[in-house]
Design an enzyme around this catalytic site. Structure first.
Site, mmCIF file in Angstrom:
data_model
loop_
_atom_site.group_PDB
_atom_site.id
_atom_site.type_symbol
_atom_site.label_atom_id
_atom_site.label_comp_id
_atom_site.label_asym_id
_atom_site.label_seq_id
_atom_site.Cartn_x
_atom_site.Cartn_y
_atom_site.Cartn_z
ATOM 1 N N THR A 52 0.003 88.122 31.992
ATOM 2 C CA THR A 52 0.642 87.655 30.766
ATOM 3 C C THR A 52 1.666 86.579 31.084
ATOM 4 O O THR A 52 1.683 85.510 30.478
ATOM 5 C CB THR A 52 1.261 88.843 30.005
ATOM 6 O OG1 THR A 52 0.242 89.817 29.833
ATOM 7 C CG2 THR A 52 1.781 88.415 28.641
ATOM 8 N N ARG A 101 8.747 90.268 27.490
ATOM 9 C CA ARG A 101 8.154 91.600 27.727
ATOM 10 C C ARG A 101 9.288 92.560 28.029
ATOM 11 O O ARG A 101 10.182 92.247 28.830
ATOM 12 C CB ARG A 101 7.178 91.565 28.889
ATOM 13 C CG ARG A 101 6.764 92.952 29.316
ATOM 14 C CD ARG A 101 5.625 92.946 30.268
ATOM 15 N NE ARG A 101 4.384 92.569 29.606
ATOM 16 C CZ ARG A 101 3.187 92.666 30.160
ATOM 17 N NH1 ARG A 101 3.070 93.128 31.393
ATOM 18 N NH2 ARG A 101 2.096 92.313 29.511
HETATM 19 C C1 NCD Z 1 -1.716 95.213 29.725
HETATM 20 C C2 NCD Z 1 -0.271 95.522 29.381
HETATM 21 O O1 NCD Z 1 0.639 95.066 30.043
HETATM 22 O O2 NCD Z 1 -0.101 96.235 28.403
HETATM 23 N N1 NCD Z 1 -1.890 94.193 30.631
HETATM 24 C C3 NCD Z 1 -1.854 92.902 30.237
HETATM 25 O O3 NCD Z 1 -0.912 92.424 29.680
HETATM 26 N N2 NCD Z 1 -2.965 92.175 30.449
HETATM 27 C C4 NCD Z 1 -2.508 96.397 30.066
HETATM 28 C C5 NCD Z 1 -1.998 97.326 31.117
HETATM 29 O O4 NCD Z 1 -0.936 97.143 31.702
HETATM 30 O O5 NCD Z 1 -2.723 98.292 31.382
#
Ligand code: NCD
Length: 310
Positions: A52, A101
């Protein structure tokens, strides 16, 4: 000013426009390579990430812009006790747009209420992950040709998996979607999704424990990782972590054109032998994630390719 906190922040029509823009970016990348010159994206990651964060950074760099940010709470002033509200006011002075995040549900919403730049939720706790949803939608639309009339199996940790929660929220708005929810009973979809999203929108769904029983009926299989970091009890995680392992033997039970998606990272839930199967779409999904984030940055910054001066 617009933010992206939940997939519902965009109407179906706006989503269509965004996916069309992402497809244009995919096919004509040169048209967009200078369009964000002089603009800065800040990535504020209080929780680990590879795809991400780096796909946001790649997206902004592909648009000719710049990036700054931090990749863990430890390396930011959060470790000194700074609040999200204060951090975002500071970042608003440094950047034009930010992706955040955070392990706490709702943190990007708090940030958005204090921000003078667009805030993108890049995953908040077990709650939502709208840019993964944009990625998933682009993958499905590009490879299946539509977002309606599909039977979609969601498999694994449906309780804590924020990508699943966001994807269900987005897809219930398209006609003819049927969900098959495959999980151990401890990791079933939360009630607020079952009642307030699936039932409230009269969406057809089925809950099962065994993947093999339903594999033959699916057009899309969305695998997920058991979310270790959200468990209160390590023993429970160890007991549940290998509930589902997709391998070649199981793929033999699936339709010849079923797509396998996974937001990644995978742990054990898809054997590497499946990677060579034509139906495995999870690495293509990563590439779509860059195009769609490029389209999102342009949309939130209200920049279009035809504008003079861009
Ligand atoms: C996901 C997340 O961070 O929620 N990953 C991501 O962003 N591609 C899925 C995960 O961590 O399993």
């Amino acid at each position: 000013m617009r933010h992206l906190l939940s997939p519902l922040d965009f109407s179906v029509e706006e989503l269509d426009n965004l996916l069309n823009l992402a497809a244009d970016i995919e096919h004509n990348p040169d048209k967009y390579k200078e369009i964000c010159k002089g603009k800065k994206l800040a990535t504020l990651f209080y929780e680990p990430s590879t795809r991400t964060r780096l796909s946001f950074e790649a997206a902004m760099l592909n648009l000719g812009g710049n990036v700054l940010g931090f990749s863990s709470a430890d390396s930011s002033s959060a470790s000194k006790g700074e609040s999200v509200s204060d951090t975002i006011r500071i970042i608003s002075c440094y950047a034009d747009i930010c992706a955040m995040r955070h392990p706490k549900e709702g943190a990007p919403l708090v940030a958005a209420s204090r921000s003078s730049i667009p805030v993108i939720n890049a995953g908040d706790g077990g709650h939502q992950h709208p840019t993964q949803t944009l990625t998933d939608l682009m993958t499905i639309k590009s490879l299946k040709g539509r977002l309606d009339h599909l039977v979609i199996g969601l498999c694994g940790d449906l309780k804590f998996g924020r990508t699943v929660h966001s994807l269900i929220n987005a897809l219930v708005r398209y006609p003819g979607i049927k969900f098959v929810l495959i999980s151990p009973k401890e990791l079933r979809i939360p009630d607020y999704i079952r009642q307030d999203v699936l039932e409230a929108n009269s969406v057809e769904y089925q809950e099962v424990e065994h993947l093999e029983d339903v594999l033959g009926s699916l057009e899309i299989l969305y695998m997920t990782r058991v979310q270790r970091e959200r468990f209160f009890n390590e023993e429970e995680y160890i007991r549940l972590k290998d509930s589902y392992i997709l391998n070649s033997e199981k793929m033999a039970l699936a339709n010849k054109d079923m797509l396998v998606l996974h937001p990644l990272p995978r742990v054990n839930e898809i054997s590497v032998e499946v990677d060579d199967d034509d139906r495995a779409a999870y690495f293509k999904q990563v590439q779509y994630g860059v195009y769609v984030r490029m389209a999102l940055i342009l949309t939130l910054l209200d920049i279009s390719v035809n504008e003079p001066g861009n």
